[in-house]
Design a protein around this motif. Structure first.
Motif, PDB file in Angstrom:
ATOM      1  N   ARG A 196      -3.191  -4.835 -29.639  1.00 39.57           N
ATOM      2  CA  ARG A 196      -2.915  -3.833 -28.921  1.00 39.57           C
ATOM      3  C   ARG A 196      -2.909  -3.743 -27.195  1.00 39.57           C
ATOM      4  NH1 ARG A 196      -4.470   1.413 -31.626  1.00 39.57           N
ATOM      5  NH2 ARG A 196      -4.958   1.188 -33.614  1.00 39.57           N
ATOM      6  N   ASP A 197      -3.716  -4.404 -26.618  1.00 37.25           N
ATOM      7  CA  ASP A 197      -3.685  -4.760 -25.337  1.00 37.25           C
ATOM      8  C   ASP A 197      -2.806  -5.839 -24.841  1.00 37.25           C
ATOM      9  OD1 ASP A 197      -5.649  -2.394 -25.430  1.00 37.25           O
ATOM     10  OD2 ASP A 197      -7.438  -3.824 -25.185  1.00 37.25           O
ATOM     11  N   ARG A 198      -2.475  -6.643 -25.687  1.00 37.37           N
ATOM     12  CA  ARG A 198      -1.582  -7.631 -25.535  1.00 37.37           C
ATOM     13  C   ARG A 198      -2.265  -8.594 -24.244  1.00 37.37           C
ATOM     14  NH1 ARG A 198       4.518  -5.101 -25.400  1.00 37.37           N
ATOM     15  NH2 ARG A 198       4.674  -4.371 -27.484  1.00 37.37           N
ATOM     16  N   ILE A 199      -3.541  -8.640 -24.492  1.00 33.88           N
ATOM     17  CA  ILE A 199      -4.274  -9.805 -23.524  1.00 33.88           C
ATOM     18  C   ILE A 199      -5.433 -10.523 -24.475  1.00 33.88           C
ATOM     19  CG2 ILE A 199      -4.131  -8.091 -21.688  1.00 33.88           C
ATOM     20  CD1 ILE A 199      -7.243  -7.721 -22.033  1.00 33.88           C
ATOM     21  N   ARG A 200      -5.568 -11.739 -23.824  1.00 28.77           N
ATOM     22  CA  ARG A 200      -6.804 -12.620 -24.608  1.00 28.77           C
ATOM     23  C   ARG A 200      -8.007 -12.274 -24.054  1.00 28.77           C
ATOM     24  NH1 ARG A 200      -6.591 -17.646 -27.454  1.00 28.77           N
ATOM     25  NH2 ARG A 200      -8.387 -18.793 -27.255  1.00 28.77           N
ATOM     26  N   TYR A 201      -8.955 -11.721 -24.599  1.00 27.79           N
ATOM     27  CA  TYR A 201     -10.475 -11.498 -24.154  1.00 27.79           C
ATOM     28  C   TYR A 201     -11.195 -12.832 -23.899  1.00 27.79           C
ATOM     29  CZ  TYR A 201      -9.810  -6.453 -24.085  1.00 27.79           C
ATOM     30  OH  TYR A 201      -9.259  -5.297 -23.997  1.00 27.79           O
ATOM     31  N   GLY A 202     -12.161 -12.718 -23.047  1.00 28.94           N
ATOM     32  CA  GLY A 202     -12.738 -14.161 -22.965  1.00 28.94           C
ATOM     33  C   GLY A 202     -14.129 -14.115 -23.633  1.00 28.94           C
ATOM     34  N   SER A 203     -14.728 -13.027 -24.047  1.00 30.36           N
ATOM     35  CA  SER A 203     -15.943 -12.902 -24.584  1.00 30.36           C
ATOM     36  C   SER A 203     -15.906 -11.657 -25.423  1.00 30.36           C
ATOM     37  CB  SER A 203     -17.124 -13.263 -23.763  1.00 30.36           C
ATOM     38  OG  SER A 203     -17.064 -12.227 -22.758  1.00 30.36           O
ATOM     39  N   VAL A 204     -17.061 -11.520 -26.401  1.00 34.18           N
ATOM     40  CA  VAL A 204     -17.072 -10.268 -27.142  1.00 34.18           C
ATOM     41  C   VAL A 204     -18.773  -9.955 -27.079  1.00 34.18           C
ATOM     42  CG1 VAL A 204     -17.115  -8.971 -29.500  1.00 34.18           C
ATOM     43  CG2 VAL A 204     -15.350 -10.767 -29.036  1.00 34.18           C
ATOM     44  N   LEU A 205     -18.996  -8.657 -26.957  1.00 37.74           N
ATOM     45  CA  LEU A 205     -20.168  -8.114 -26.263  1.00 37.74           C
ATOM     46  C   LEU A 205     -20.512  -7.130 -27.647  1.00 37.74           C
ATOM     47  CD1 LEU A 205     -22.879  -7.741 -24.881  1.00 37.74           C
ATOM     48  CD2 LEU A 205     -21.733  -6.060 -23.495  1.00 37.74           C
ATOM     49  N   LEU A 206     -21.711  -7.571 -28.587  1.00 46.19           N
ATOM     50  CA  LEU A 206     -22.037  -6.580 -29.340  1.00 46.19           C
ATOM     51  C   LEU A 206     -23.079  -5.718 -29.195  1.00 46.19           C
ATOM     52  CD1 LEU A 206     -22.449  -5.535 -32.486  1.00 46.19           C
ATOM     53  CD2 LEU A 206     -23.497  -7.675 -33.086  1.00 46.19           C
ATOM     54  N   LEU A 207     -22.843  -4.500 -29.128  1.00 45.54           N
ATOM     55  CA  LEU A 207     -23.800  -3.280 -28.730  1.00 45.54           C
ATOM     56  C   LEU A 207     -24.096  -2.373 -29.857  1.00 45.54           C
ATOM     57  CD1 LEU A 207     -22.352  -2.169 -25.051  1.00 45.54           C
ATOM     58  CD2 LEU A 207     -24.329  -3.989 -25.948  1.00 45.54           C
ATOM     59  N   SER A 208     -25.147  -2.707 -30.612  1.00 42.62           N
ATOM     60  CA  SER A 208     -25.480  -1.761 -31.942  1.00 42.62           C
ATOM     61  C   SER A 208     -25.969  -0.429 -31.307  1.00 42.62           C
ATOM     62  CB  SER A 208     -26.636  -2.357 -32.730  1.00 42.62           C
ATOM     63  OG  SER A 208     -27.015  -1.742 -33.788  1.00 42.62           O
ATOM     64  N   PRO A 209     -25.405   0.695 -32.066  1.00 44.76           N
ATOM     65  CA  PRO A 209     -25.932   1.919 -31.530  1.00 44.76           C
ATOM     66  C   PRO A 209     -27.868   2.068 -31.849  1.00 44.76           C
ATOM     67  CG  PRO A 209     -24.126   2.268 -32.930  1.00 44.76           C
ATOM     68  CD  PRO A 209     -24.576   0.672 -32.992  1.00 44.76           C
ATOM     69  N   THR A 210     -28.036   1.204 -32.921  1.00 42.09           N
ATOM     70  CA  THR A 210     -29.372   1.286 -33.285  1.00 42.09           C
ATOM     71  C   THR A 210     -30.486   0.879 -32.273  1.00 42.09           C
ATOM     72  OG1 THR A 210     -29.304  -0.535 -34.590  1.00 42.09           O
ATOM     73  CG2 THR A 210     -29.078   1.865 -35.727  1.00 42.09           C
ATOM     74  N   SER A 211     -29.923   0.157 -31.399  1.00 45.12           N
ATOM     75  CA  SER A 211     -30.890  -0.417 -30.164  1.00 45.12           C
ATOM     76  C   SER A 211     -30.600   0.281 -28.876  1.00 45.12           C
ATOM     77  CB  SER A 211     -30.522  -1.898 -30.296  1.00 45.12           C
ATOM     78  OG  SER A 211     -30.805  -2.645 -31.450  1.00 45.12           O
ATOM     79  N   PRO A 212     -31.001   1.429 -28.471  1.00 46.86           N
ATOM     80  CA  PRO A 212     -30.684   2.076 -27.168  1.00 46.86           C
ATOM     81  C   PRO A 212     -31.531   1.881 -26.235  1.00 46.86           C
ATOM     82  CG  PRO A 212     -32.196   3.497 -29.039  1.00 46.86           C
ATOM     83  CD  PRO A 212     -31.816   2.246 -29.424  1.00 46.86           C
ATOM     84  N   GLY A 213     -32.557   0.628 -26.270  1.00 48.67           N
ATOM     85  CA  GLY A 213     -33.214   0.505 -24.899  1.00 48.67           C
ATOM     86  C   GLY A 213     -32.780  -0.735 -24.116  1.00 48.67           C
ATOM     87  N   ARG A 214     -31.461  -0.694 -24.312  1.00 49.39           N
ATOM     88  CA  ARG A 214     -30.965  -1.795 -23.149  1.00 49.39           C
ATOM     89  C   ARG A 214     -30.512  -1.020 -21.914  1.00 49.39           C
ATOM     90  NH1 ARG A 214     -27.432  -2.321 -28.174  1.00 49.39           N
ATOM     91  NH2 ARG A 214     -26.744  -0.136 -27.337  1.00 49.39           N
TER      92      ARG A 214
END
Length: 247
Positions: free
Chosen positions: A98-116
């Motif tokens: 969709r964005d026509r770019i290459r990302y450098g990394s992927v960050l997983l943020l689970s909704p069940t861990s709200p203390g970040r």
């Protein structure tokens, strides 16, 4: 290779057995999923954050709180037994198309861990950027007890034995080397590791650990988890910049 731009993914499947509709339950005055959305908005390092969900209801609530839901997850990736890895790979492929770019990394943020906190994301990025060998960073914390010291097994003879063979080497709790647990607060991976592997390889490939205090290593999967998290917020054990303290 640069880990930027960073694509953050918030996975929010509709089904949940332990706590029905858990991604939308109220915690400290906000739907649970909103905490991850509001965290991502405070992280300048994140180029884009998307919610991967199969639910129109979750998508609507996410958008109400500023979340980006550019696609709905296919039903084949939203079953009870669907692993998280193919969900991440799907989101990465979808957004790069969709964005026509290459990302450098992927960050997983689970909704069940709200203390970040935003600094947790910053620290994870620094760890990965400074270590060219590492393919990822995993959040972990020290549990309230040290399993090397207190964990036991019951053998076939009916008697208890220490779970860790080296446990007998220590006579004082204070001398036992620390043990950490993966707490699910965040995961950060290089883009190519996500795209090229069929499953996460925590111990077969180099990963760095990001320590997060156990008090903030909240994981909400049951009604009791939710009650305990609400108590921690109410009593001030956990403070997040987007949550207004209630008297």
């Amino acid at each position: 290779m640069s880990i930027r731009p960073v694509l953050a993914v918030i996975p929010a499947r509709h089904g949940s057995r332990g706590l029905p509709n858990k991604n939308l339950v109220d915690l400290a005055g906000l739907p649970l999923i909103a905490h991850s959305i509001l965290l991502a908005k405070r992280c300048v390092e994140i180029a884009k954050c998307v919610i991967s969900t199969d639910s129109e209801q979750i998508a609507a609530v996410a958008r109400d709180h500023g979340g980006d839901v550019p696609f709905l997850r296919p039903a084949t990736l939203a079953r009870d037994d669907t692993p998280m890895w193919p969900v991440l790979r799907h989101a990465l492929a979808e957004m790069e198309l969709r964005d026509r770019i290459r990302y450098g990394s992927v960050l997983l943020l689970s909704p069940t861990s709200p203390g970040r906190l935003p600094e947790d994301v910053t620290n994870a990025m620094h760890l990965l950027e400074e270590d060219g060998r590492a393919v990822g960073v995993v959040a972990a914390s020290k549990p309230a007890f040290n399993p090397r010291w207190v964990c036991i097994d019951v053998a076939s003879d009916g008697y208890m034995h220490q779970s860790f063979p080296d446990g007998h080497n220590y006579v004082r709790r204070q001398d036992v080397p620390p043990v950490y647990r993966i707490n699910g607060a965040l995961y950060l991976w290089r883009r190519d590791h996500v795209a090229a592997t069929e499953a996460p390889q925590y111990f077969d490939t180099p990963h760095r650990m990001l320590e997060i205090p156990e008090d903030r290593a909240i994981d909400i999967d049951t009604p009791n988890d939710l009650r305990l998290a609400e108590l921690m917020f109410r009593e001030g054990f956990v403070n997040l910049p987007w949550v207004r303290r209630r008297a």
